[in-house]
Scaffold this active site. Sequence first.
Site, PDB file in Angstrom:
ATOM      1  N   LEU A 161       2.266  45.926  65.856  1.00 24.36           N
ATOM      2  CA  LEU A 161       2.436  46.475  67.190  1.00 24.36           C
ATOM      3  C   LEU A 161       1.287  47.440  67.439  1.00 24.36           C
ATOM      4  O   LEU A 161       0.801  48.101  66.514  1.00 24.36           O
ATOM      5  CB  LEU A 161       3.772  47.223  67.314  1.00 24.36           C
ATOM      6  CG  LEU A 161       5.055  46.398  67.181  1.00 24.36           C
ATOM      7  CD1 LEU A 161       6.276  47.318  67.208  1.00 24.36           C
ATOM      8  CD2 LEU A 161       5.162  45.341  68.272  1.00 24.36           C
ATOM      9  N   ASP A 162       0.858  47.538  68.698  1.00 23.03           N
ATOM     10  CA  ASP A 162      -0.189  48.501  69.028  1.00 23.03           C
ATOM     11  C   ASP A 162       0.252  49.914  68.677  1.00 23.03           C
ATOM     12  O   ASP A 162       1.451  50.220  68.650  1.00 23.03           O
ATOM     13  CB  ASP A 162      -0.520  48.432  70.520  1.00 23.03           C
ATOM     14  CG  ASP A 162      -1.292  47.185  70.897  1.00 23.03           C
ATOM     15  OD1 ASP A 162      -1.825  46.524  69.981  1.00 23.03           O
ATOM     16  OD2 ASP A 162      -1.359  46.874  72.103  1.00 23.03           O
ATOM     17  N   LYS A 163      -0.702  50.768  68.443  1.00 17.00           N
ATOM     18  CA  LYS A 163      -0.420  52.147  68.048  1.00 17.00           C
ATOM     19  C   LYS A 163       0.540  52.837  69.011  1.00 17.00           C
ATOM     20  O   LYS A 163       1.454  53.554  68.591  1.00 17.00           O
ATOM     21  CB  LYS A 163      -1.735  52.934  67.954  1.00 17.00           C
ATOM     22  CG  LYS A 163      -1.570  54.391  67.565  1.00 17.00           C
ATOM     23  CD  LYS A 163      -2.919  55.098  67.476  1.00 17.00           C
ATOM     24  CE  LYS A 163      -2.759  56.569  67.104  1.00 17.00           C
ATOM     25  NZ  LYS A 163      -4.066  57.260  67.001  1.00 17.00           N
ATOM     26  N   ALA A 164       0.360  52.622  70.305  1.00 20.85           N
ATOM     27  CA  ALA A 164       1.161  53.327  71.307  1.00 20.85           C
ATOM     28  C   ALA A 164       2.537  52.703  71.520  1.00 20.85           C
ATOM     29  O   ALA A 164       3.414  53.331  72.127  1.00 20.85           O
ATOM     30  CB  ALA A 164       0.411  53.360  72.632  1.00 20.85           C
ATOM     31  N   THR A 165       2.739  51.482  71.050  1.00 22.37           N
ATOM     32  CA  THR A 165       3.986  50.759  71.299  1.00 22.37           C
ATOM     33  C   THR A 165       5.056  51.147  70.291  1.00 22.37           C
ATOM     34  O   THR A 165       4.786  51.297  69.102  1.00 22.37           O
ATOM     35  CB  THR A 165       3.734  49.236  71.234  1.00 22.37           C
ATOM     36  OG1 THR A 165       2.698  48.889  72.152  1.00 22.37           O
ATOM     37  CG2 THR A 165       4.995  48.460  71.590  1.00 22.37           C
TER      38      THR A 165
END
Length: 298
Positions: free
Chosen positions: A78-82
């Site tokens: 998952l993306d860092k911000a997700t």
Amino acid sequence: MLQALRPARTGISYWARNVVYADRSIIVLNKPAGLICQGSVEASSENKPRDVDKFNDLLRDVKDTFALENLPYPVHRLDKATTGTLLLARNSPAARQFSQQFQSRVVGKTYLALVRGGEKSFPTRSGEIRDALEFSDGRVSIGESCAAKFAATDWELIASSPVAPLSLLRLTLHTGLKHQLRIHLAHSLHTPILGDNLYARSSISEKIAKITRLPEKRIFLHAAQLTLSRYRKTGPQKHFRLTIGAPIPKDFLTICRDAGIPLDHIYVDGGLSVDGQHVADVPDLEGRWLRKPPVLRP
């Protein structure tokens, strides 16, 4: 069996507290915002970013908590911000099996996004986005060249705020390219995700800022559910679809409440379902929900 059903030790570490489900093959966490889903096999390095250490810490904590022989295997990212559902395999054979499911797009991936735009921002209540993406120097954009990659997102409007230009979307991710949902929502649907300053083309509305507090460096995109193909050892119908849902983070929930956006308990509580039916555990897999049991409402 008991190791698969619950942690092997009672003193659960910070990272292992994020585990929501475990069975004999997989462990699923509710990933917090800001965590990079990539570690390093090196024991130590002066040049290694602290974010890499954090993910290594997570893997070690899960290994110790569940008494695994080796570190668990990350199956996807998952993306860092997700935030949301992040799947780890207990062993190498399970990692190969579920990696193949992701590669062949057997895995169902459902996301929730708070986006900037009221009900009138959407031409219909649901739709499909099939705009291809191009990648250049780390940036992602809508593209039509031969180098552009096919990207598929389905979206559905769940609710809009009655007091601010803010809406909640349910998204189905079919392809999973880097920043796909962020680009599709900002540049195809023209409703950027709340907090996404990289792809938004306008400043945030004062009406949103007046009704709620917006944390810094926070993008409100949540991987709400993963749906996997699983198999029973016995019985006439061995194949079934297991859905694992990660509860919405508190700050996401707070903004929805401040904005008057109703939320289904399925997304607030998280939980499990087998072929669409809510369950408390999954005996066929020695699987168990490890958070506070969600309330099963009719």
